[in-house]
Structures are given as C-alpha cells and as structure tokens.
Design a protein around this motif. Structure first.
Motif, PDB file in Angstrom:
ATOM      1  N   ASN A  51       0.707  -1.320   0.003  1.00  0.00           N
ATOM      2  CA  ASN A  51      -0.014  -0.115   0.035  1.00  0.00           C
ATOM      3  C   ASN A  51       0.962   1.277   0.017  1.00  0.00           C
ATOM      4  OD1 ASN A  51      -2.929  -1.147   0.603  1.00  0.00           O
ATOM      5  ND2 ASN A  51      -1.753  -2.211   1.938  1.00  0.00           N
ATOM      6  N   TYR A  52       1.981   1.243   0.356  1.00  0.00           N
ATOM      7  CA  TYR A  52       2.894   2.582   0.485  1.00  0.00           C
ATOM      8  C   TYR A  52       3.062   3.161  -1.123  1.00  0.00           C
ATOM      9  CZ  TYR A  52       6.633   5.937   1.346  1.00  0.00           C
ATOM     10  OH  TYR A  52       7.318   6.705   1.598  1.00  0.00           O
ATOM     11  N   CYS A  53       2.864   4.307  -1.124  1.00  0.00           N
ATOM     12  CA  CYS A  53       2.564   4.721  -2.488  1.00  0.00           C
ATOM     13  C   CYS A  53       3.772   5.622  -3.049  1.00  0.00           C
ATOM     14  CB  CYS A  53       1.498   5.699  -2.638  1.00  0.00           C
ATOM     15  SG  CYS A  53       1.241   7.027  -1.676  1.00  0.00           S
ATOM     16  N   TYR A  54       5.034   5.613  -2.213  1.00  0.00           N
ATOM     17  CA  TYR A  54       6.014   6.314  -2.598  1.00  0.00           C
ATOM     18  C   TYR A  54       7.304   5.705  -2.858  1.00  0.00           C
ATOM     19  CZ  TYR A  54       3.354  10.642  -2.091  1.00  0.00           C
ATOM     20  OH  TYR A  54       2.118  11.440  -2.207  1.00  0.00           O
ATOM     21  N   PHE A  55       7.266   4.494  -3.133  1.00  0.00           N
ATOM     22  CA  PHE A  55       8.470   3.644  -3.098  1.00  0.00           C
ATOM     23  C   PHE A  55       9.274   4.083  -4.544  1.00  0.00           C
ATOM     24  CE2 PHE A  55       6.786  -0.144  -0.871  1.00  0.00           C
ATOM     25  CZ  PHE A  55       7.668  -0.111   0.252  1.00  0.00           C
ATOM     26  N   ASP A  56       8.840   4.534  -5.508  1.00  0.00           N
ATOM     27  CA  ASP A  56       9.453   5.034  -6.749  1.00  0.00           C
ATOM     28  C   ASP A  56      10.404   6.185  -6.400  1.00  0.00           C
ATOM     29  OD1 ASP A  56       7.259   6.730  -6.459  1.00  0.00           O
ATOM     30  OD2 ASP A  56       6.913   6.899  -8.584  1.00  0.00           O
ATOM     31  N   LYS A  58      12.130   6.690  -3.658  1.00  0.00           N
ATOM     32  CA  LYS A  58      12.726   6.258  -2.437  1.00  0.00           C
ATOM     33  C   LYS A  58      13.833   5.287  -2.911  1.00  0.00           C
ATOM     34  CE  LYS A  58      10.353   8.455   0.557  1.00  0.00           C
ATOM     35  NZ  LYS A  58      10.607   9.309   1.389  1.00  0.00           N
ATOM     36  N   GLN A  59      15.103   5.388  -2.097  1.00  0.00           N
ATOM     37  CA  GLN A  59      16.117   4.295  -2.258  1.00  0.00           C
ATOM     38  C   GLN A  59      16.121   3.040  -1.527  1.00  0.00           C
ATOM     39  OE1 GLN A  59      18.523   4.745  -4.800  1.00  0.00           O
ATOM     40  NE2 GLN A  59      17.350   6.556  -5.397  1.00  0.00           N
ATOM     41  N   TYR A  94      12.376   6.983   5.269  1.00  0.00           N
ATOM     42  CA  TYR A  94      12.775   8.313   5.449  1.00  0.00           C
ATOM     43  C   TYR A  94      11.649   9.044   4.837  1.00  0.00           C
ATOM     44  CZ  TYR A  94      14.945   7.790   0.687  1.00  0.00           C
ATOM     45  OH  TYR A  94      15.177   7.677  -0.554  1.00  0.00           O
ATOM     46  N   ASP A  95      10.364   8.634   5.474  1.00  0.00           N
ATOM     47  CA  ASP A  95       9.187   9.749   5.038  1.00  0.00           C
ATOM     48  C   ASP A  95       8.380  10.056   6.485  1.00  0.00           C
ATOM     49  OD1 ASP A  95       6.528  10.193   4.646  1.00  0.00           O
ATOM     50  OD2 ASP A  95       6.568   8.669   2.851  1.00  0.00           O
ATOM     51  N   SER A  96       8.335  11.449   6.742  1.00  0.00           N
ATOM     52  CA  SER A  96       8.024  11.878   7.839  1.00  0.00           C
ATOM     53  C   SER A  96       6.441  11.861   8.229  1.00  0.00           C
ATOM     54  CB  SER A  96       8.396  13.395   8.126  1.00  0.00           C
ATOM     55  OG  SER A  96       9.580  13.484   8.056  1.00  0.00           O
ATOM     56  N   ALA A 174      17.305  13.568   0.012  1.00  0.00           N
ATOM     57  CA  ALA A 174      16.114  13.414   0.877  1.00  0.00           C
ATOM     58  C   ALA A 174      16.477  12.498   2.349  1.00  0.00           C
ATOM     59  CB  ALA A 174      14.975  12.783   0.125  1.00  0.00           C
ATOM     60  N   ALA A 175      16.986  11.222   2.055  1.00  0.00           N
ATOM     61  CA  ALA A 175      17.466  10.685   3.126  1.00  0.00           C
ATOM     62  C   ALA A 175      18.351  11.362   4.271  1.00  0.00           C
ATOM     63  CB  ALA A 175      18.092   9.263   2.752  1.00  0.00           C
ATOM     64  N   ARG A 176      19.269  12.250   3.586  1.00  0.00           N
ATOM     65  CA  ARG A 176      20.240  13.022   4.541  1.00  0.00           C
ATOM     66  C   ARG A 176      19.570  14.134   5.121  1.00  0.00           C
ATOM     67  NH1 ARG A 176      24.286  15.665   1.807  1.00  0.00           N
ATOM     68  NH2 ARG A 176      25.544  15.653   3.724  1.00  0.00           N
ATOM     69  N   GLU A 177      18.498  14.893   4.386  1.00  0.00           N
ATOM     70  CA  GLU A 177      17.841  15.774   5.164  1.00  0.00           C
ATOM     71  C   GLU A 177      16.952  15.245   6.237  1.00  0.00           C
ATOM     72  OE1 GLU A 177      14.549  19.157   3.715  1.00  0.00           O
ATOM     73  OE2 GLU A 177      16.611  19.187   2.691  1.00  0.00           O
ATOM     74  N   VAL A 178      16.196  14.163   6.128  1.00  0.00           N
ATOM     75  CA  VAL A 178      15.486  13.781   7.060  1.00  0.00           C
ATOM     76  C   VAL A 178      16.312  13.247   8.434  1.00  0.00           C
ATOM     77  CG1 VAL A 178      13.905  11.649   7.587  1.00  0.00           C
ATOM     78  CG2 VAL A 178      13.631  12.894   5.468  1.00  0.00           C
ATOM     79  N   ALA A 179      17.287  12.475   8.085  1.00  0.00           N
ATOM     80  CA  ALA A 179      18.258  12.095   8.961  1.00  0.00           C
ATOM     81  C   ALA A 179      18.675  13.245   9.918  1.00  0.00           C
ATOM     82  CB  ALA A 179      19.417  11.350   8.399  1.00  0.00           C
TER      83      ALA A 179
END
Length: 425
Positions: A51-56, A58-59, A94-96, A174-179
C-alpha cells in the motif's frame, strides 16, 4: 473481492489525514510469543509493501528491510523491543508522514509536529533553514542561516548516521535531510545541545534549557483572531483535526465580515487534520463548487495495472467572505493544511505566502497489528494540485525567505499586500 478500494481502506484500518501523535508506550500484560511477534511483523511489512505509494522516489530496498529486521525478531521478548524494531524498519522509508501510534521515551520526536528547528544541507554543510517562533530553539538564539557543526557534541556528519536506513541502495539528499532533522528533533527525555558557527566561531545553544517544552505542545483555544487595522487575522492553533473548529471558524469569520481583507495563518498546523474541517473552511471563501485536489491510489495500479484517480471538490458553505485572502504557510504547515493551501491557490481564491511547507507525502491510512495492537500510518494515496503538481512540491506564490529579524516579516508583507492601515502585527 467486490471493491479493492474498500478492502484497502476499511479492513483493519481507520482513514485519517493527519500524522498520529504517538501515544506513550504502555506495559503489555501478557507477553507475546515469538510466533505472534513474527505474525505482526509480517502484517506490518506486507501492508507497507502492498500500500505505500512512494517507493518509486525512495532508495529503500523494502525486501531487504524484511531480511534485516526479521533476522532480529528472535531477540525480541518485550513490547518495547518490538516497538524499537518497528521504528527502525519504518525509518527505512525516510518519510515523515509514516509513523507508529506509540513510542518509547528514547524515540525520536515526530517531524514536524514536535520540532522547533528545520535544517537542510547546502552541499555538505548543514544550515538552519527556519526556527519555530516561541519555542526553545528560537528562545536560545538559533537563527536561520547559521551553520550547524554539532548536535549534543557529536559532529553533524556522525550525528545523522543512526538515522540513515540500512537498506538504502544509495543515500540520497532526501534521506540525508530527514536524518539531519531527526537528529535535531531529539528524543523525549534528553535535553539537546546545538553547536553552530556565529561569525566563524562555534557557539552553543540549549533549546531545552527551560524544560522539554516540545513534550507539551498545545493550546487551550482552537484559533486566535484580531483586527489589524482594516484587515482581519485568523491563526489556527493546530486544530484542523477537531470538528469543533468549524463552528469556531464560522463565528470568527462573522465578526470579521466587515474587513477589507483577511489573513489566514497556517504556520502552526503541523499535525494535519481532516477533510471535513478543511472543506468547511474553504467553503466559506467560494461561490460555486470547485476542485481543490487530485488523488491517486497506486495500490490498484500496482496489483492490476489499472490506474485509479479522482478529483475532490469543495462546495460553498454559508455566507461567503469575498474580500481578498492571504494564506501564510511554512515548514510547520503539515498535511491537511497543505491541502487547504493548494486548494485555495488552485481555486484562485487566495495569495499564498511564506516558504515550503512540511512537504508531507500524500494521504495516510492507519492500520493496527493483530496481536500487539500497535498501530502504524503510511501514505497510501498520492495527492496533487488539480493541475497535476505533487502537493509536496508546492511552493507559495510569494516566497519569503526566513530571516533572523525579530519582526514577523511574512505577516508584515501580507498586511502590505492587503493594504492594512492603523494596525501592527
């Protein structure tokens, strides 16, 4: 299965459009068996997979997540340990806008709901982008533009490492910014210390020196309002998930009907809300039914190759406020208020001002694991402006860079735009 959308949205879930504020971790009267922990983890992993809709964008290697964390399950004997495993697995996205319904005292605070600073990388340098007015980081003197060099005496490059997923094919920006922002958010029990360069010299900032204020964010009122000269001003107090706001907003708008313009301040609405309240508010500013956002359910396309999308409408409601409207937004404008902003912009009913919003992905659905009862929420629907721009990419029409000035510059610009006279922000 009669309807895929029904099965996706209404079995073991409650549809909500705001990120959950985690509930305190409570004791488990009857310990689960290893098989029950395994069953819950499989339910969690499969639900996200389907169901998660943003895999495309994401790394994340989600099958790898299954391998990594399933290997740790034999060591899990308590609810607290299981919560930590789930937190770590969910952080791989890495999804807030993806979260658990519970937490431990040493869990990270939610972004953006329980944060007071937002930072981003400029090249390899971590720079403060904005600070939340009235909270610890601002009171301690941290200002936009400062270069961050350490968090709790750990160099920034090292401080963010624990928050970078182990499954990532590559560590993207994006992963670095979330971290980075998870590191700055801190946990629920440890006072934070930030070190930044001020005129080239390191200076320490203690945002929690007056206590852990971020653990007690809240307001006794749903909104505040006043007249600023001839202009009306309404600020929502993170209340878009409370249906009582509809009546309170109606009453307030009635008292401001004689104003020459209105400022709607959404800069303190990080926890989202629901579409009933959002459409009720937007309906007071239009005279005919209009489209405010577009939805796309990716699970059906993933399973059957059939795309499913639809437009959501807002209908006029009550006496229309027809004077010019300005909407103020920023990094603590999250989820449903982001929807209100793109809606009023698309309907050409408001001028939007401020910075990027929280950029929370899509609309979330909440699920609950069968044995532990632990809930989790993930984005399952992509959201767009009616013209097709992803909601998370929206930038206000009048971009106002955060500054160190004590005055509320965004509000000042809004007043100038509306021609307010005789009032001060």
């Amino acid at each position: 299965m009669s309807d895929l959308l029904y099965s996706l949205r209404y079995r073991f879930l409650v549809l909500v459009l705001l990120a959950w504020a985690p509930l305190p971790l409570v004791g488990q009267s009857v310990p689960l068996t290893p098989a029950q922990y395994q069953q819950d983890f499989e339910y969690f992993w499969t639900t996200v997979q389907d169901n998660y809709c943003y895999f495309d964008k994401k790394q994340t290697d989600w099958p790898r997540v299954r391998q990594l964390y399933a290997a740790e399950l034999p060591t899990v004997t308590t609810r607290a340990q299981f919560v930590r495993l789930l937190e770590n697995a969910l952080a791989e996205l890495y999804d807030s806008h993806a979260s658990l319904s519970t937490n431990r005292p040493d869990s990270r605070r939610l972004i953006p709901t329980a944060t007071d600073v937002w930072a981003q990388f400029v090249g390899s340098t971590a720079v403060v982008f904005d600070v939340r007015r009235g909270y610890g980081a601002a009171r301690a003197g941290l200002q936009p533009g400062m270069e961050l060099v350490a968090i709790n005496d750990v160099p920034v490059a090292q401080a963010l490492q624990p928050f970078l997923g182990r499954s990532l094919k590559t560590v993207d920006a994006a992963a670095r910014e979330v971290a980075l922002n998870l590191a700055l958010a801190g946990d629920h029990r440890t006072p934070r210390k930030f070190t930044a360069l001020v005129k080239g010299k390191p200076r320490h900032f203690y945002p929690d020196q007056d206590g852990l204020q971020l653990e007690h964010i809240g307001s006794s009122t749903l909104l505040e309002s006043r007249r600023l000269g001839t202009v009306g001003y309404i600020k929502l107090h993170n209340s878009l998930g409370d249906n009582r706001l509809i009546a309170a907003f109606d009453s307030t708008l009635t008292t401001l009907q004689g104003t020459t313009g209105l400022i709607l301040d959404l800069r303190e609405t990080p926890s989202g809300g629901n579409t009933t309240v959002a459409r009720a508010l937007m309906g007071r500013f239009i005279t005919q039914e209009q489209v405010y956002q577009r939805h796309e359910l990716t699970a059906e396309q993933r399973q059957f190759g059939v795309k499913r999308s639809w437009l959501e409408l807002v209908s006029p409601r009550g006496p229309v406020y027809s004077a010019p409207l300005v909407v103020l937004v920023g990094r603590w404008t999250g989820s449903m208020p982001e929807g209100i902003t793109i809606g009023l912009d698309a309907m050409k009913r408001a001028t939007t001002m401020g910075t990027e919003m929280a950029r929370l992905n899509g609309a979330i659905v909440s699920y609950r694991m069968p044995n532990s009862g632990i809930g989790f929420s993930i984005p399952t629907e992509r959201l767009f402006t009616p013209a097709g721009l992803p909601r998370e990419n929206f930038v206000p029409a009048e971009y106002i860079q955060p500054s160190a000035a004590p005055a509320d510059q965004v509000l000042e610009v809004a007043l100038q735009r509306l021609g307010g006279r005789g009032g001060k922000p």
